[in-house]
Design an enzyme around this catalytic site. Structure first.
Site, PDB file in Angstrom:
ATOM      1  N   CYS A   1      18.598  35.668  11.789  1.00 24.33           N
ATOM      2  CA  CYS A   1      19.851  35.569  12.566  1.00 24.33           C
ATOM      3  C   CYS A   1      19.440  35.686  14.028  1.00 24.33           C
ATOM      4  O   CYS A   1      19.633  36.724  14.662  1.00 24.33           O
ATOM      5  CB  CYS A   1      20.799  36.695  12.194  1.00 24.33           C
ATOM      6  SG  CYS A   1      21.208  36.760  10.450  1.00 24.33           S
ATOM      7  N   ALA A   2      18.878  34.621  14.539  1.00 22.27           N
ATOM      8  CA  ALA A   2      18.147  34.736  15.808  1.00 22.27           C
ATOM      9  C   ALA A   2      19.051  34.836  17.028  1.00 22.27           C
ATOM     10  O   ALA A   2      18.612  35.269  18.089  1.00 22.27           O
ATOM     11  CB  ALA A   2      17.200  33.554  15.954  1.00 22.27           C
ATOM     12  N   GLY A   3      20.319  34.421  16.912  1.00 26.71           N
ATOM     13  CA  GLY A   3      21.193  34.428  18.081  1.00 26.71           C
ATOM     14  C   GLY A   3      20.538  33.640  19.211  1.00 26.71           C
ATOM     15  O   GLY A   3      19.912  32.596  18.991  1.00 26.71           O
TER      16      GLY A   3
ATOM     17  N   LYS B   1      15.671  39.236  20.440  1.00 26.26           N
ATOM     18  CA  LYS B   1      14.627  39.976  19.718  1.00 26.26           C
ATOM     19  C   LYS B   1      13.433  39.062  19.423  1.00 26.26           C
ATOM     20  O   LYS B   1      12.292  39.508  19.392  1.00 26.26           O
ATOM     21  CB  LYS B   1      15.189  40.577  18.434  1.00 26.26           C
ATOM     22  CG  LYS B   1      16.220  41.664  18.723  1.00 26.26           C
ATOM     23  CD  LYS B   1      16.675  42.375  17.504  1.00 26.26           C
ATOM     24  CE  LYS B   1      17.827  43.316  17.825  1.00 26.26           C
ATOM     25  NZ  LYS B   1      19.069  42.595  18.265  1.00 26.26           N
TER      26      LYS B   1
ATOM     27  N   ASP C   1      26.864  27.499   4.853  1.00 27.83           N
ATOM     28  CA  ASP C   1      26.689  27.632   3.398  1.00 27.83           C
ATOM     29  C   ASP C   1      25.276  27.175   2.983  1.00 27.83           C
ATOM     30  O   ASP C   1      25.075  26.618   1.909  1.00 27.83           O
ATOM     31  CB  ASP C   1      27.754  26.802   2.668  1.00 27.83           C
ATOM     32  CG  ASP C   1      27.698  25.331   3.079  1.00 27.83           C
ATOM     33  OD1 ASP C   1      26.954  25.023   4.044  1.00 27.83           O
ATOM     34  OD2 ASP C   1      28.374  24.509   2.453  1.00 27.83           O
TER      35      ASP C   1
ATOM     36  N   ASP D   1      18.816  40.417  11.496  1.00 27.35           N
ATOM     37  CA  ASP D   1      19.658  41.130  12.478  1.00 27.35           C
ATOM     38  C   ASP D   1      21.079  40.583  12.307  1.00 27.35           C
ATOM     39  O   ASP D   1      21.496  39.683  13.019  1.00 27.35           O
ATOM     40  CB  ASP D   1      19.093  40.824  13.876  1.00 27.35           C
ATOM     41  CG  ASP D   1      19.831  41.545  14.981  1.00 27.35           C
ATOM     42  OD1 ASP D   1      20.512  42.545  14.696  1.00 27.35           O
ATOM     43  OD2 ASP D   1      19.733  41.087  16.138  1.00 27.35           O
TER      44      ASP D   1
ATOM     45  N   CYS E   1      24.035  46.293  15.059  1.00 28.15           N
ATOM     46  CA  CYS E   1      24.432  47.112  16.216  1.00 28.15           C
ATOM     47  C   CYS E   1      25.721  47.832  15.833  1.00 28.15           C
ATOM     48  O   CYS E   1      26.685  47.844  16.588  1.00 28.15           O
ATOM     49  CB  CYS E   1      24.544  46.308  17.498  1.00 28.15           C
ATOM     50  SG  CYS E   1      25.584  44.868  17.384  1.00 28.15           S
TER      51      CYS E   1
HETATM   52  C1  LIG Z   1      23.602  40.243  15.782  1.00 23.86           C
HETATM   53  S1  LIG Z   1      23.561  38.566  16.133  1.00 23.86           S
HETATM   54  C2  LIG Z   1      21.856  38.263  16.400  1.00 23.86           C
HETATM   55  C3  LIG Z   1      21.334  38.698  17.723  1.00 23.86           C
HETATM   56  C4  LIG Z   1      19.901  38.264  17.968  1.00 23.86           C
HETATM   57  N1  LIG Z   1      19.009  38.630  16.900  1.00 23.86           N
HETATM   58  C5  LIG Z   1      19.377  38.837  19.267  1.00 23.86           C
HETATM   59  O1  LIG Z   1      18.556  39.729  19.270  1.00 23.86           O
HETATM   60  O2  LIG Z   1      19.822  38.353  20.314  1.00 23.86           O
HETATM   61  C6  LIG Z   1      23.811  37.814  14.573  1.00 23.86           C
HETATM   62  C7  LIG Z   1      23.664  36.317  14.575  1.00 23.86           C
HETATM   63  O3  LIG Z   1      23.752  35.859  13.220  1.00 23.86           O
HETATM   64  C8  LIG Z   1      24.288  34.563  13.236  1.00 23.86           C
HETATM   65  N2  LIG Z   1      24.744  34.228  11.872  1.00 23.86           N
HETATM   66  C9  LIG Z   1      25.964  34.362  11.329  1.00 23.86           C
HETATM   67  N3  LIG Z   1      25.963  33.948  10.040  1.00 23.86           N
HETATM   68  C10 LIG Z   1      24.703  33.553   9.782  1.00 23.86           C
HETATM   69  C11 LIG Z   1      24.072  33.013   8.637  1.00 23.86           C
HETATM   70  N4  LIG Z   1      24.755  32.822   7.503  1.00 23.86           N
HETATM   71  N5  LIG Z   1      22.770  32.701   8.719  1.00 23.86           N
HETATM   72  C12 LIG Z   1      22.066  32.913   9.858  1.00 23.86           C
HETATM   73  N6  LIG Z   1      22.630  33.424  10.989  1.00 23.86           N
HETATM   74  C13 LIG Z   1      23.927  33.733  10.943  1.00 23.86           C
HETATM   75  C14 LIG Z   1      25.390  34.668  14.260  1.00 23.86           C
HETATM   76  O4  LIG Z   1      25.738  33.388  14.750  1.00 23.86           O
HETATM   77  C15 LIG Z   1      24.754  35.568  15.316  1.00 23.86           C
HETATM   78  O5  LIG Z   1      24.167  34.829  16.347  1.00 23.86           O
END
Ligand SMILES: C[S@@+](CC[C@H](N)C(=O)[O-])C[C@H]1O[C@@H](n2cnc3c(N)ncnc32)[C@H](O)[C@@H]1O
Length: 401
Positions: free
Chosen positions: A222-224, A228, A273, A288, A341
């Site tokens: 979940c790299a955003g 990180k 999905d 994350d 978080c």
């Molecule tokens: C907490 S944030 C991540 C922050 C990031 N790791 C950072 O350090 O900046 C969670 C992320 O998960 C993504 N996300 C949501 N559903 C997901 C999925 N099914 N698979 C992968 N990523 C997903 C969101 O879009 C969001 O960017």
């Protein structure tokens, strides 16, 4: 401290900006993004004016549990009280505009003192009003910390010209992590990005608990926007393979831009999905997950009121599914990091315990707490009051077979 506003037009602007932010708030959108978009449309607003509008509007959501009844029909009273509660002095002009005979005394510091102060305006106010009713109550020091904006934490990622800037502004270094610095004054970091990264202390601790090594392969599921992941890549000294996956295309594009054209780093967009099909065999996987963000309420106070029982109930199955997906990509002997978080047990220990019960091939992997140096059994909950940062939970697991 100079009292504001200085002229009546500033109150008109404040009302106008509040209306835009409030629409975003009611539509479950982020208030900081709405305010930022408004500022971009009105570039003539100066930096001091922006700070004034931002302080009053953020303060309103920080104390929304007390102030929600004071914004209608005219939001200026609620914003005025919020400005006081943010420990900024409103000017006489503002008191007069509200028809108040005289400005009240400045509220003393601390939530209990602020509560006694606000009861002059909102007699039924209580400390419990500052947390959504369906959540378990936070301890007093956590509630206090969540009611303040933590400083901007940066991570030194290079070793050159930025150090010169530090000599000119108030800051302090973390006692254990000398690359983590809290800025006590605003500073435009744009020219230095790459040299430094804006990254909360608690998020830096997650990166360090990963302990990625040069030459390894890592997946950030979940790299955003890559906060990180950049830290992992720095630990890997730019050697090895790093895969960033993310469901939001624009966010993944942002991550790609932050990395530039780095050989060894891959960016994979996932449909919501999706079936994760990356071949497995990673030395490490960071998961994350999306969460309530309850550890970040000090920075993003509106989130506290946008969380509902339904949103929370929908998060848990997603978090469990993502952790299991991440686990499927770890090679035997490799590590799996779960992070949120959030301060809520249902999103943290609850998810990890259920995962470990269903996946005997994983066990907790002890690590030294990056913030204290003390040993942990494999998990860490960083409380926001510990070091003036966001709150965060992370857990390190190892694939045994
Ligand atoms: C907490 S944030 C991540 C922050 C990031 N790791 C950072 O350090 O900046 C969670 C992320 O998960 C993504 N996300 C949501 N559903 C997901 C999925 N099914 N698979 C992968 N990523 C997903 C969101 O879009 C969001 O960017």
């Amino acid at each position: 401290m100079k009292s504001l506003p200085r002229y009546p037009g500033q109150l008109d602007w404040l009302k106008r900006l509040f209306e835009e932010c409030h629409q975003a708030f009611l539509a479950d959108r982020p208030v900081d993004k709405a305010l930022g978009a408004a500022f971009r449309r009105f570039p003539n607003l100066g930096a001091k004016d922006r700070r004034f509008y931002g302080t009053a509007i953020f303060g309103l959501y920080r104390y929304w549990g007390w102030l929600r009844g004071t914004v209608s029909p005219d939001p200026l009273l609620g914003l005025y009280l919020a400005y006081f509660l943010e420990e900024e002095p409103p000017s006489q002009l503002w008191s007069e505009a509200l028809g108040l005979p005289a400005a009240p005394d400045f509220p003393p510091r601390g939530l209990n003192a602020k509560l006694a102060w606000i009861r002059t305006f909102v007699p039924q106010a209580n400390l419990e009003d500052l947390t959504p009713k369906f959540l378990p109550p936070f301890g007093p020091s956590t509630l206090e910390a969540l009611s303040q904006r933590p400083p901007t934490w940066i991570r030194l990622a290079g070793n050159g010209k930025f150090s010169l800037q530090l000599g000119q502004i108030k800051h302090h270094r973390h006692q254990h992590l000398n690359t983590a610095i809290a800025l006590e004054q605003p500073l435009d970091l744009q020219p230095y990005l790459g040299e430094v990264e804006i990254q909360d202390l608690s998020s830096q601790a997650v990166g360090l608990a990963c302990a990625a090594q040069p030459g390894q392969s890592w997946l950030d599921l979940c790299a955003g926007a890559g906060g990180k992941a950049l830290h992992l890549w720095q630990q890997m000294k730019g050697k090895g393979r790093l895969v960033l996956t993310e469901t939001r295309e624009s966010t993944l594009a942002e991550a790609r831009e932050r990395f530039g054209s780095t050989k060894g780093v891959e960016f994979v967009w996932l449909a919501t999905d999706h079936n994760l099909d990356l071949g497995g065999g990673f030395d490490g996987v960071l998961v994350d997950v999306p969460c309530s963000g309850s550890g970040t309420w000090g920075r993003a106070p509106w989130l506290r009121w946008q969380l509902t029982p339904k949103v929370l109930a929908e998060l848990a199955p997603l978090q469990s599914a993502l952790l299991a997906q991440g686990a499927s990509q770890v090679k035997p002997g490799g590590v799996l990091l779960y992070a949120t978080c959030s301060l809520l047990e249902v999103e943290n220990q609850g998810i990890v315990q259920a995962f470990l019960a269903q996946h005997p091939e994983f066990s907790l992997a002890p690590f030294a707490d990056p913030l204290t140096g003390k040993p942990t059994a494999g998990e860490r909950l960083v409380l926001p009051e510990e070091e003036d940062s966001n709150g965060m939970y992370f857990c390190r697991m190892k694939r045994v077979v």
